[in-house]
Design a protein around this motif. Structure first.
Motif, PDB file in Angstrom:
ATOM      1  N   CYS A 132       0.927  -1.203  -0.074  1.00 31.50           N
ATOM      2  CA  CYS A 132      -0.068  -0.167   0.000  1.00 31.50           C
ATOM      3  C   CYS A 132       1.044   1.432   0.064  1.00 31.50           C
ATOM      4  O   CYS A 132       0.592   2.305  -0.666  1.00 31.50           O
ATOM      5  N   GLN A 133       1.954   1.300   0.837  1.00 30.10           N
ATOM      6  CA  GLN A 133       2.821   2.416   0.673  1.00 30.10           C
ATOM      7  C   GLN A 133       3.469   2.724  -0.290  1.00 30.10           C
ATOM      8  O   GLN A 133       3.645   3.797  -0.901  1.00 30.10           O
ATOM      9  N   VAL A 134       3.903   1.713  -1.069  1.00 28.27           N
ATOM     10  CA  VAL A 134       4.530   1.701  -2.557  1.00 28.27           C
ATOM     11  C   VAL A 134       3.511   2.133  -3.412  1.00 28.27           C
ATOM     12  O   VAL A 134       3.875   3.097  -4.109  1.00 28.27           O
ATOM     13  N   ILE A 135       2.388   1.624  -3.719  1.00 30.13           N
ATOM     14  CA  ILE A 135       1.497   1.906  -4.608  1.00 30.13           C
ATOM     15  C   ILE A 135       1.081   3.608  -4.360  1.00 30.13           C
ATOM     16  O   ILE A 135       0.808   4.265  -5.271  1.00 30.13           O
ATOM     17  N   ASP A 136       0.902   3.858  -3.020  1.00 26.32           N
ATOM     18  CA  ASP A 136       0.412   5.220  -2.834  1.00 26.32           C
ATOM     19  C   ASP A 136       1.603   6.447  -3.146  1.00 26.32           C
ATOM     20  O   ASP A 136       1.298   7.243  -3.690  1.00 26.32           O
ATOM     21  N   ARG A 137       2.954   5.961  -3.089  1.00 28.48           N
ATOM     22  CA  ARG A 137       3.963   6.901  -3.548  1.00 28.48           C
ATOM     23  C   ARG A 137       4.114   6.972  -5.078  1.00 28.48           C
ATOM     24  O   ARG A 137       4.029   8.082  -5.731  1.00 28.48           O
ATOM     25  N   ILE A 138       3.721   5.809  -5.480  1.00 28.29           N
ATOM     26  CA  ILE A 138       3.919   5.987  -7.226  1.00 28.29           C
ATOM     27  C   ILE A 138       2.588   6.492  -7.606  1.00 28.29           C
ATOM     28  O   ILE A 138       2.962   7.450  -8.664  1.00 28.29           O
ATOM     29  N   LYS A 183      -3.893   8.872  -8.188  1.00 32.39           N
ATOM     30  CA  LYS A 183      -4.004   9.826  -7.188  1.00 32.39           C
ATOM     31  C   LYS A 183      -5.174  10.433  -6.736  1.00 32.39           C
ATOM     32  O   LYS A 183      -5.264  10.702  -5.294  1.00 32.39           O
ATOM     33  N   THR A 184      -6.007  10.467  -7.520  1.00 28.29           N
ATOM     34  CA  THR A 184      -7.496  11.030  -7.351  1.00 28.29           C
ATOM     35  C   THR A 184      -7.885  10.167  -6.330  1.00 28.29           C
ATOM     36  O   THR A 184      -8.670  10.595  -5.273  1.00 28.29           O
ATOM     37  N   MET A 185      -7.891   8.842  -6.502  1.00 25.99           N
ATOM     38  CA  MET A 185      -8.582   7.892  -5.795  1.00 25.99           C
ATOM     39  C   MET A 185      -7.990   7.740  -4.449  1.00 25.99           C
ATOM     40  O   MET A 185      -8.641   7.712  -3.437  1.00 25.99           O
ATOM     41  N   LYS A 186      -6.693   7.618  -4.466  1.00 18.44           N
ATOM     42  CA  LYS A 186      -5.973   7.756  -3.165  1.00 18.44           C
ATOM     43  C   LYS A 186      -6.309   8.913  -2.207  1.00 18.44           C
ATOM     44  O   LYS A 186      -6.217   8.650  -1.079  1.00 18.44           O
ATOM     45  N   ASP A 187      -6.372  10.100  -2.766  1.00 19.76           N
ATOM     46  CA  ASP A 187      -6.515  11.224  -2.092  1.00 19.76           C
ATOM     47  C   ASP A 187      -8.225  11.432  -1.731  1.00 19.76           C
ATOM     48  O   ASP A 187      -8.504  12.424  -0.841  1.00 19.76           O
ATOM     49  N   GLN A 215      -3.927   0.655  -7.255  1.00 15.81           N
ATOM     50  CA  GLN A 215      -4.374   1.673  -6.336  1.00 15.81           C
ATOM     51  C   GLN A 215      -5.751   1.092  -5.635  1.00 15.81           C
ATOM     52  O   GLN A 215      -6.036   1.405  -4.463  1.00 15.81           O
ATOM     53  N   THR A 216      -6.859   0.465  -6.494  1.00 15.17           N
ATOM     54  CA  THR A 216      -7.992   0.134  -6.012  1.00 15.17           C
ATOM     55  C   THR A 216      -7.721  -1.161  -5.054  1.00 15.17           C
ATOM     56  O   THR A 216      -8.253  -1.333  -3.942  1.00 15.17           O
ATOM     57  N   VAL A 217      -6.618  -2.006  -5.453  1.00  8.13           N
ATOM     58  CA  VAL A 217      -6.437  -3.105  -4.371  1.00  8.13           C
ATOM     59  C   VAL A 217      -5.838  -2.292  -3.087  1.00  8.13           C
ATOM     60  O   VAL A 217      -6.282  -2.655  -1.998  1.00  8.13           O
ATOM     61  N   SER A 218      -5.129  -1.286  -3.360  1.00 12.54           N
ATOM     62  CA  SER A 218      -4.525  -0.705  -2.045  1.00 12.54           C
ATOM     63  C   SER A 218      -5.518  -0.169  -1.025  1.00 12.54           C
ATOM     64  O   SER A 218      -5.615  -0.290  -0.056  1.00 12.54           O
ATOM     65  N   GLU A 219      -6.578   0.475  -1.795  1.00 10.35           N
ATOM     66  CA  GLU A 219      -7.689   1.181  -0.989  1.00 10.35           C
ATOM     67  C   GLU A 219      -8.634   0.013  -0.429  1.00 10.35           C
ATOM     68  O   GLU A 219      -9.031   0.145   0.691  1.00 10.35           O
ATOM     69  N   PHE A 220      -8.643  -1.266  -0.908  1.00 18.10           N
ATOM     70  CA  PHE A 220      -9.399  -2.085  -0.571  1.00 18.10           C
ATOM     71  C   PHE A 220      -8.794  -2.710   0.681  1.00 18.10           C
ATOM     72  O   PHE A 220      -9.506  -2.907   1.601  1.00 18.10           O
ATOM     73  N   PHE A 221      -7.302  -2.994   0.807  1.00 20.25           N
ATOM     74  CA  PHE A 221      -6.726  -3.470   1.881  1.00 20.25           C
ATOM     75  C   PHE A 221      -6.974  -2.254   2.946  1.00 20.25           C
ATOM     76  O   PHE A 221      -7.150  -2.843   4.127  1.00 20.25           O
ATOM     77  N   ILE A 255     -10.324  -2.577   4.660  1.00 17.08           N
ATOM     78  CA  ILE A 255     -10.562  -3.964   5.455  1.00 17.08           C
ATOM     79  C   ILE A 255      -9.718  -3.477   7.007  1.00 17.08           C
ATOM     80  O   ILE A 255     -10.158  -4.377   7.979  1.00 17.08           O
ATOM     81  N   ALA A 256      -8.620  -3.107   6.683  1.00 13.81           N
ATOM     82  CA  ALA A 256      -7.766  -2.714   7.723  1.00 13.81           C
ATOM     83  C   ALA A 256      -8.678  -1.801   8.779  1.00 13.81           C
ATOM     84  O   ALA A 256      -8.811  -1.911  10.069  1.00 13.81           O
ATOM     85  N   ALA A 257      -9.430  -0.774   8.127  1.00 13.52           N
ATOM     86  CA  ALA A 257     -10.142   0.264   9.151  1.00 13.52           C
ATOM     87  C   ALA A 257     -11.453  -0.450   9.685  1.00 13.52           C
ATOM     88  O   ALA A 257     -11.554  -0.413  10.951  1.00 13.52           O
ATOM     89  N   LEU A 258     -11.949  -1.471   8.788  1.00 14.54           N
ATOM     90  CA  LEU A 258     -12.906  -2.239   9.645  1.00 14.54           C
ATOM     91  C   LEU A 258     -12.403  -3.271  10.677  1.00 14.54           C
ATOM     92  O   LEU A 258     -13.185  -3.621  11.777  1.00 14.54           O
ATOM     93  N   ARG A 259     -11.171  -3.677  10.566  1.00  9.17           N
ATOM     94  CA  ARG A 259     -10.665  -4.428  11.739  1.00  9.17           C
ATOM     95  C   ARG A 259     -10.160  -3.550  12.908  1.00  9.17           C
ATOM     96  O   ARG A 259      -9.601  -4.241  13.764  1.00  9.17           O
ATOM     97  N   GLY A 260     -10.469  -2.280  12.893  1.00 12.72           N
ATOM     98  CA  GLY A 260     -10.204  -1.449  13.654  1.00 12.72           C
ATOM     99  C   GLY A 260      -8.571  -1.115  13.911  1.00 12.72           C
ATOM    100  O   GLY A 260      -8.022  -0.303  14.640  1.00 12.72           O
ATOM    101  N   GLU A 261      -7.694  -1.397  12.579  1.00 13.51           N
ATOM    102  CA  GLU A 261      -6.463  -0.999  12.620  1.00 13.51           C
ATOM    103  C   GLU A 261      -6.344   0.552  12.085  1.00 13.51           C
ATOM    104  O   GLU A 261      -6.956   0.883  11.265  1.00 13.51           O
TER     105      GLU A 261
END
Length: 170
Positions: free
Chosen positions: A9-15, A69-73, A152-158, A161-167
């Motif tokens: 997720c960090q790598v895809i966000d930076r790209i 980037k639009t999706m990420k932001d 980026q869609t996969v990154s956002e999906f993850f 999921i993390a937010a739903l798990r309380g992370e």
């Protein structure tokens, strides 16, 4: 969230950020091309036939490259009639559903764009105009940017999921 997924997720966000900054500057290139066209056509009466098409290709590159980037932001258009009324958990669940639909759309779009690129390469496709530019560069960029949108869609999906798990995502 496992470390490899967090790293992904960090790598895809930076790209996405890097490509988005490049896309941002394409607007200045497009304005420069259109200004050159206006000056050469109206001031010195020497029309440059490639200017309008070059501006169109630059605009296409701009919106292809700016998608991830639009999706990420979170700057994309969303139907807020119901979304704003949802709880944070509800918003994450809704985003997971919409990201799943988006993923289907992007995969179909990727299949079509790869087919279109293959055709352009096999036939050495050119645009029918006075300038007659090759279509291979813009179609290659389209395939690459759709791939980045999928990533980026996969990154956002993850992240959802993390937010739903309380992370907490940093």
């Amino acid at each position: 969230m496992p470390k490899p997924i967090r790293l992904y997720c960090q790598v895809i966000d930076r790209i996405a950020d890097w490509i988005g900054v490049i896309a941002m500057y394409l607007i200045f290139l497009m304005v420069g091309i259109l200004l050159l066209d206006a000056i050469t056509r109206n001031v010195i009466d020497i029309p440059l036939h490639w200017c309008i098409e070059a501006a169109q290709f630059t605009l296409a590159a701009y919106y292809f490259m700016g998608g991830a980037k639009t999706m990420k932001d979170g700057d994309h258009v969303r139907m807020d009639l119901l979304y704003d009324r949802l709880s944070e958990r509800g918003k994450h669940k809704m985003d997971i559903v919409t990201l799943s639909c988006l993923m289907f759309y992007l995969v179909v779009l990727m299949i079509g764009s790869i087919s279109s690129l293959e055709y352009a390469i096999q036939t050495n496709e050119h645009r029918f105009s006075m300038w007659n530019p090759s279509m291979i560069p813009i179609k290659s960029l389209m395939v690459g940017c759709i791939f980045l949108m999928i990533a980026q869609t996969v990154s956002e999906f993850f992240k959802h999921i993390a937010a739903l798990r309380g992370e907490v995502w940093s």
